[in-house]
Design an enzyme around this catalytic site. Sequence first.
Site, mmCIF file in Angstrom:
data_model
loop_
_atom_site.group_PDB
_atom_site.id
_atom_site.type_symbol
_atom_site.label_atom_id
_atom_site.label_comp_id
_atom_site.label_asym_id
_atom_site.label_seq_id
_atom_site.Cartn_x
_atom_site.Cartn_y
_atom_site.Cartn_z
ATOM 1 N N TYR A 120 0.833 -1.214 0.000
ATOM 2 C CA TYR A 120 0.000 0.000 0.000
ATOM 3 C C TYR A 120 0.872 1.270 0.000
ATOM 4 O O TYR A 120 0.391 2.364 -0.264
ATOM 5 C CB TYR A 120 -0.950 0.060 1.218
ATOM 6 C CG TYR A 120 -1.900 -1.102 1.363
ATOM 7 C CD1 TYR A 120 -2.090 -2.027 0.339
ATOM 8 C CD2 TYR A 120 -2.620 -1.298 2.546
ATOM 9 C CE1 TYR A 120 -2.949 -3.109 0.485
ATOM 10 C CE2 TYR A 120 -3.489 -2.371 2.698
ATOM 11 C CZ TYR A 120 -3.641 -3.270 1.662
ATOM 12 O OH TYR A 120 -4.492 -4.332 1.815
ATOM 13 N N HIS A 160 0.395 -11.925 2.306
ATOM 14 C CA HIS A 160 -0.638 -11.200 1.543
ATOM 15 C C HIS A 160 -1.346 -12.097 0.515
ATOM 16 O O HIS A 160 -2.562 -12.011 0.333
ATOM 17 C CB HIS A 160 0.019 -9.999 0.842
ATOM 18 C CG HIS A 160 -0.899 -8.858 0.614
ATOM 19 N ND1 HIS A 160 -0.528 -7.553 0.735
ATOM 20 C CD2 HIS A 160 -2.204 -8.813 0.264
ATOM 21 C CE1 HIS A 160 -1.558 -6.756 0.473
ATOM 22 N NE2 HIS A 160 -2.584 -7.510 0.180
HETATM 23 P P1 NDP Z 1 -14.473 -1.516 1.422
HETATM 24 O O1 NDP Z 1 -15.521 -2.551 1.310
HETATM 25 O O2 NDP Z 1 -13.946 -1.125 2.742
HETATM 26 O O3 NDP Z 1 -15.038 -0.248 0.653
HETATM 27 C C1 NDP Z 1 -14.375 0.978 0.570
HETATM 28 C C2 NDP Z 1 -15.214 1.859 -0.352
HETATM 29 O O4 NDP Z 1 -16.518 2.050 0.224
HETATM 30 C C3 NDP Z 1 -14.638 3.236 -0.554
HETATM 31 O O5 NDP Z 1 -14.867 3.589 -1.904
HETATM 32 C C4 NDP Z 1 -15.453 4.121 0.372
HETATM 33 O O6 NDP Z 1 -15.577 5.417 -0.166
HETATM 34 C C5 NDP Z 1 -16.802 3.423 0.412
HETATM 35 N N1 NDP Z 1 -17.462 3.551 1.718
HETATM 36 C C6 NDP Z 1 -16.914 3.437 2.945
HETATM 37 N N2 NDP Z 1 -17.814 3.591 3.904
HETATM 38 C C7 NDP Z 1 -19.009 3.817 3.279
HETATM 39 C C8 NDP Z 1 -20.324 4.060 3.740
HETATM 40 N N3 NDP Z 1 -20.611 4.121 5.019
HETATM 41 N N4 NDP Z 1 -21.297 4.262 2.801
HETATM 42 C C9 NDP Z 1 -21.001 4.224 1.490
HETATM 43 N N5 NDP Z 1 -19.782 3.999 0.983
HETATM 44 C C10 NDP Z 1 -18.780 3.783 1.873
HETATM 45 O O7 NDP Z 1 -13.287 -2.015 0.432
HETATM 46 P P2 NDP Z 1 -11.692 -2.008 0.480
HETATM 47 O O8 NDP Z 1 -11.278 -2.670 -0.765
HETATM 48 O O9 NDP Z 1 -11.141 -0.680 0.755
HETATM 49 O O10 NDP Z 1 -11.341 -2.986 1.707
HETATM 50 C C11 NDP Z 1 -11.110 -2.520 3.009
HETATM 51 C C12 NDP Z 1 -9.676 -2.785 3.449
HETATM 52 O O11 NDP Z 1 -9.348 -4.163 3.290
HETATM 53 C C13 NDP Z 1 -8.606 -2.065 2.623
HETATM 54 O O12 NDP Z 1 -8.503 -0.706 2.933
HETATM 55 C C14 NDP Z 1 -7.393 -2.877 2.980
HETATM 56 O O13 NDP Z 1 -6.883 -2.493 4.236
HETATM 57 C C15 NDP Z 1 -7.956 -4.292 3.031
HETATM 58 N N6 NDP Z 1 -7.772 -5.026 1.745
HETATM 59 C C16 NDP Z 1 -7.048 -6.185 1.769
HETATM 60 C C17 NDP Z 1 -6.847 -6.913 0.620
HETATM 61 C C18 NDP Z 1 -6.022 -8.151 0.653
HETATM 62 O O14 NDP Z 1 -5.681 -8.657 -0.419
HETATM 63 N N7 NDP Z 1 -5.679 -8.667 1.805
HETATM 64 C C19 NDP Z 1 -7.394 -6.473 -0.680
HETATM 65 C C20 NDP Z 1 -8.177 -5.258 -0.585
HETATM 66 C C21 NDP Z 1 -8.359 -4.587 0.588
HETATM 67 P P3 NDP Z 1 -15.138 6.736 0.696
HETATM 68 O O15 NDP Z 1 -13.667 6.550 1.011
HETATM 69 O O16 NDP Z 1 -15.397 7.844 -0.239
HETATM 70 O O17 NDP Z 1 -15.999 6.751 1.913
#
Ligand code: NDP
Length: 286
Positions: free
Chosen positions: A50, A108
């Site tokens: 990241y 990962h």
């Molecule tokens: P999420 O399911 O957490 O979704 C994030 C998205 O949802 C953003 O676009 C955000 O927009 C939006 N969002 C957040 N809160 C709300 C809400 N209350 N209402 C509406 N929209 C909302 O997906 P991620 O892919 O970010 O996963 C979370 C975490 O998991 C990552 O940050 C990372 O740490 C981890 N991860 C791990 C992976 C792995 O391979 N191990 C792969 C991918 C992620 P906004 O910011 O504008 O609110």
Amino acid sequence: MNNRIEAVNGVEIPQLGFGVYKIKKGEEFERVIREAIRVGYRHFDTAKIYGNEKALGREIKKSGIPREQFFITSKVWTTDLGYKATKKAFEESCNKLDVSYLDMYLIHFAGPRYLEAWKAIKELYSEGKIRVIGVANFEIEQLEHVRMHSSISPMINQIETHPEFSQNELHDYLGRHRILHEAWAPLGQGNKVLLQRPELTDIALRHKKSSAQVILRWHIQRGIIVIPKSSNPQRIKENFEIFDFELTEKEMETINRLNSGKRYSVHPTGYMVNPFYIKLMKLFIK
Ligand code: NDP
């Protein structure tokens, strides 16, 4: 307020954490982490790939809150898998985060040499440098492989999970083997079609909550650890307010029925067999 979930070794993990993938770098990152800490998040999920470990460590330090009150996760990237390489990657992550130990360290992806990487992680665990050790994006076959070749099994598996992809089979397997289930993309990456599903908006209306809160609560009641990401102050707060209501069994079942087996991301082994992707990632993390 936050629930705590016990890993198999007794270490308690805040069930709601904060994901920091794809938060814009610089001032925005500082603002977002500051806000998350202010709201009450103490569990943060990062990874070498990241590229924000240093910035996260800095904000945690700046908060003035003792290090022990935080639960910090990082992950070893695919190009660092192997006994020596993983130990080195771990040291580098600690240095960037400016910490002497990590609360959780994960492989990962199940890339080449993940067994050697696991050996290194087990040793770091025995030396007290990691409190909870685990993996991410592992399927049953790979988990069985590690369990067969190792005296210590992964304590957690961080996998894509949301209502449209509830991972029922893997979830049951993890439960049977006392491996915690942690959801990445718990909100389906904020997919608007998902968040506007009438099944979710109806339940949300009944509880005076948002669809996102209902989804997070569904995970919580399944015993899953969640790490939603948001860069928006209102949503950062909203995602934290999920411990003052409860879904009924019927509501849980309604959400369970949204499962269509649809991943929003590629299958984890898809990354591993794609040489172009591996090459690209090598360039990216230099
Ligand atoms: P999420 O399911 O957490 O979704 C994030 C998205 O949802 C953003 O676009 C955000 O927009 C939006 N969002 C957040 N809160 C709300 C809400 N209350 N209402 C509406 N929209 C909302 O997906 P991620 O892919 O970010 O996963 C979370 C975490 O998991 C990552 O940050 C990372 O740490 C981890 N991860 C791990 C992976 C792995 O391979 N191990 C792969 C991918 C992620 P906004 O910011 O504008 O609110």
